[in-house]
Scaffold this active site. Sequence first.
Site, PDB file in Angstrom:
ATOM      1  CB  SER A   1      -0.878   0.006   1.255  1.00 15.35           C
ATOM      2  OG  SER A   1      -1.522   1.248   1.392  1.00 15.35           O
TER       3      SER A   1
ATOM      4  CE1 TYR B   1      -4.445  -2.701   4.311  1.00 11.41           C
ATOM      5  CE2 TYR B   1      -3.459  -0.514   4.140  1.00 11.41           C
ATOM      6  CZ  TYR B   1      -3.984  -1.648   3.542  1.00 11.41           C
ATOM      7  OH  TYR B   1      -4.040  -1.722   2.166  1.00 11.41           O
TER       8      TYR B   1
HETATM    9  N1  LIG Z   1      -8.247  -0.233  -2.842  1.00  8.00           N
HETATM   10  C1  LIG Z   1      -7.248   0.497  -2.423  1.00  8.00           C
HETATM   11  O1  LIG Z   1      -7.357   1.738  -2.454  1.00  8.00           O
HETATM   12  C2  LIG Z   1      -5.991  -0.133  -1.912  1.00  8.00           C
HETATM   13  C3  LIG Z   1      -4.942   0.721  -1.579  1.00  8.00           C
HETATM   14  C4  LIG Z   1      -3.749   0.185  -1.111  1.00  8.00           C
HETATM   15  C5  LIG Z   1      -3.604  -1.192  -1.012  1.00  8.00           C
HETATM   16  N2  LIG Z   1      -4.642  -2.007  -1.342  1.00  8.00           N
HETATM   17  C6  LIG Z   1      -4.405  -3.467  -1.226  1.00  8.00           C
HETATM   18  O2  LIG Z   1      -4.816  -4.102  -2.419  1.00  8.00           O
HETATM   19  C7  LIG Z   1      -5.242  -5.436  -2.131  1.00  8.00           C
HETATM   20  C8  LIG Z   1      -6.623  -5.637  -2.720  1.00  8.00           C
HETATM   21  O3  LIG Z   1      -7.473  -4.694  -2.108  1.00  8.00           O
HETATM   22  P1  LIG Z   1      -8.913  -4.292  -2.687  1.00  8.00           P
HETATM   23  O4  LIG Z   1      -9.007  -2.832  -2.588  1.00  8.00           O
HETATM   24  O5  LIG Z   1      -9.178  -4.981  -3.951  1.00  8.00           O
HETATM   25  O6  LIG Z   1      -9.795  -4.895  -1.492  1.00  8.00           O
HETATM   26  P2  LIG Z   1     -11.229  -5.590  -1.465  1.00  8.00           P
HETATM   27  O7  LIG Z   1     -12.087  -5.053  -2.527  1.00  8.00           O
HETATM   28  O8  LIG Z   1     -11.656  -5.501  -0.040  1.00  8.00           O
HETATM   29  O9  LIG Z   1     -10.854  -7.114  -1.815  1.00  8.00           O
HETATM   30  C9  LIG Z   1     -10.057  -7.834  -0.930  1.00  8.00           C
HETATM   31  C10 LIG Z   1      -9.891  -9.219  -1.476  1.00  8.00           C
HETATM   32  O10 LIG Z   1      -9.100  -9.984  -0.545  1.00  8.00           O
HETATM   33  C11 LIG Z   1      -9.803 -11.174  -0.266  1.00  8.00           C
HETATM   34  N3  LIG Z   1      -9.482 -11.757   1.015  1.00  8.00           N
HETATM   35  C12 LIG Z   1      -9.608 -11.237   2.256  1.00  8.00           C
HETATM   36  N4  LIG Z   1      -9.226 -12.134   3.170  1.00  8.00           N
HETATM   37  C13 LIG Z   1      -8.836 -13.258   2.497  1.00  8.00           C
HETATM   38  C14 LIG Z   1      -8.348 -14.526   2.873  1.00  8.00           C
HETATM   39  N5  LIG Z   1      -8.188 -14.868   4.160  1.00  8.00           N
HETATM   40  N6  LIG Z   1      -8.037 -15.427   1.906  1.00  8.00           N
HETATM   41  C15 LIG Z   1      -8.210 -15.120   0.600  1.00  8.00           C
HETATM   42  N7  LIG Z   1      -8.700 -13.945   0.182  1.00  8.00           N
HETATM   43  C16 LIG Z   1      -9.012 -13.020   1.118  1.00  8.00           C
HETATM   44  C17 LIG Z   1     -11.276 -10.790  -0.358  1.00  8.00           C
HETATM   45  O11 LIG Z   1     -12.075 -11.950  -0.460  1.00  8.00           O
HETATM   46  P3  LIG Z   1     -13.628 -12.021  -0.003  1.00  8.00           P
HETATM   47  O12 LIG Z   1     -14.421 -11.538  -1.186  1.00  8.00           O
HETATM   48  O13 LIG Z   1     -13.837 -13.465   0.315  1.00  8.00           O
HETATM   49  O14 LIG Z   1     -13.768 -11.142   1.193  1.00  8.00           O
HETATM   50  C18 LIG Z   1     -11.217  -9.958  -1.621  1.00  8.00           C
HETATM   51  O15 LIG Z   1     -11.154 -10.762  -2.759  1.00  8.00           O
HETATM   52  C19 LIG Z   1      -5.213  -5.578  -0.617  1.00  8.00           C
HETATM   53  O16 LIG Z   1      -4.027  -6.249  -0.240  1.00  8.00           O
HETATM   54  C20 LIG Z   1      -5.185  -4.151  -0.123  1.00  8.00           C
HETATM   55  O17 LIG Z   1      -4.578  -4.025   1.129  1.00  8.00           O
HETATM   56  C21 LIG Z   1      -5.836  -1.513  -1.792  1.00  8.00           C
END
Ligand SMILES: NC(=O)c1ccc[n+]([C@@H]2O[C@H](COP(=O)([O-])OP(=O)(O)OC[C@H]3O[C@@H](n4cnc5c(N)ncnc54)[C@H](OP(=O)(O)O)[C@@H]3O)[C@@H](O)[C@H]2O)c1
Length: 275
Positions: free
Chosen positions: A133, A146
């Site tokens: 992140s 986090y």
């Molecule tokens: N969006 C942003 O602005 C942002 C910014 C910085 C970093 N990130 C990082 O980018 C990555 C993806 O984030 P996102 O924004 O796409 O988040 P999101 O929409 O909340 O999706 C998170 C994903 O992780 C999965 N997950 C959570 N716990 C899990 C587990 N125990 N085993 C397998 N899968 C699991 C969720 O599955 P379920 O559907 O089953 O819950 C979902 O597919 C994360 O690592 C996050 O920290 C995102």
Amino acid sequence: MIVSGIALVTGASRGIGRAVALELAARGFEVVATMREPAAGADLPGRAAALGGRLRVAALDVDRPATIAIPDGIRVLVNNAGIECANLPVEAQPAEDWRRVFETNVFGLAEVTRRAVPALRAAGGGVVCNVTSSSLLAPVPFYAVYRASKAAVAALGESLRAELAPLGIRVLEVLPGPIDTDMLAGSARTPEACAFPEYRPAAEALHAARTALDDMVTAPAEAARRIVDAILDDDAPLRVACDPMGEAMLSGSDAAGAESRLAAFIAGLAGRPAR
Ligand SMILES: NC(=O)c1ccc[n+]([C@@H]2O[C@H](COP(=O)([O-])OP(=O)(O)OC[C@H]3O[C@@H](n4cnc5c(N)ncnc54)[C@H](OP(=O)(O)O)[C@@H]3O)[C@@H](O)[C@H]2O)c1
């Protein structure tokens, strides 16, 4: 790298992981889109086929080692699955939050990676791409759990990059800024720290700063294009951005210099007299 073999993505049910899985399929990888509930990805094989790609869905919960199956022929591992927790002052954050977030973001990722390395090696090398992140690059209050989990992954990635490079496996860290996903939408809530009078001014300032991000979000598909570009680029640095805000933060940060510090460290080791 040349596109061939299997690419496995964790957390591909939605958000960045789903978009990356589709983008990898569109570029020609045979994609294994893993998720806790495979039903959430029922539409993905059809979507990939419409892009001319191949994709299958598999169950994988990074918190449950028994569900982790690494396919033979894997060339790309995208460690994307991640969670966050209540935005509390450190003194009020329950130990359970630390354990839960580290279980998924750090220990789960480490276990998937540990199991994937021999398969990547057997397949002739490839790429491990960890999603951390851009919040790592700013001292954001009430995000300690986090950010600490992502910092642990960043350190893991640095060591792994040095460790695996001689084996033909390249390690990459993507530091997203605000990407339009459920996780970002969830972070629009009033920070839980606002309930603590001593911390309310800082929590309200954080909330205002977070609200301002709404004008700067990047679509997951665009972020995914940049992530896959970096996966395919053998000259990509250790740390890359996938959106304009992440890019601005990364280019202005000391983290961008990690590669040269690593090279200096290795050169220093090489120059040391043998014991
Ligand atoms: N969006 C942003 O602005 C942002 C910014 C910085 C970093 N990130 C990082 O980018 C990555 C993806 O984030 P996102 O924004 O796409 O988040 P999101 O929409 O909340 O999706 C998170 C994903 O992780 C999965 N997950 C959570 N716990 C899990 C587990 N125990 N085993 C397998 N899968 C699991 C969720 O599955 P379920 O559907 O089953 O819950 C979902 O597919 C994360 O690592 C996050 O920290 C995102």
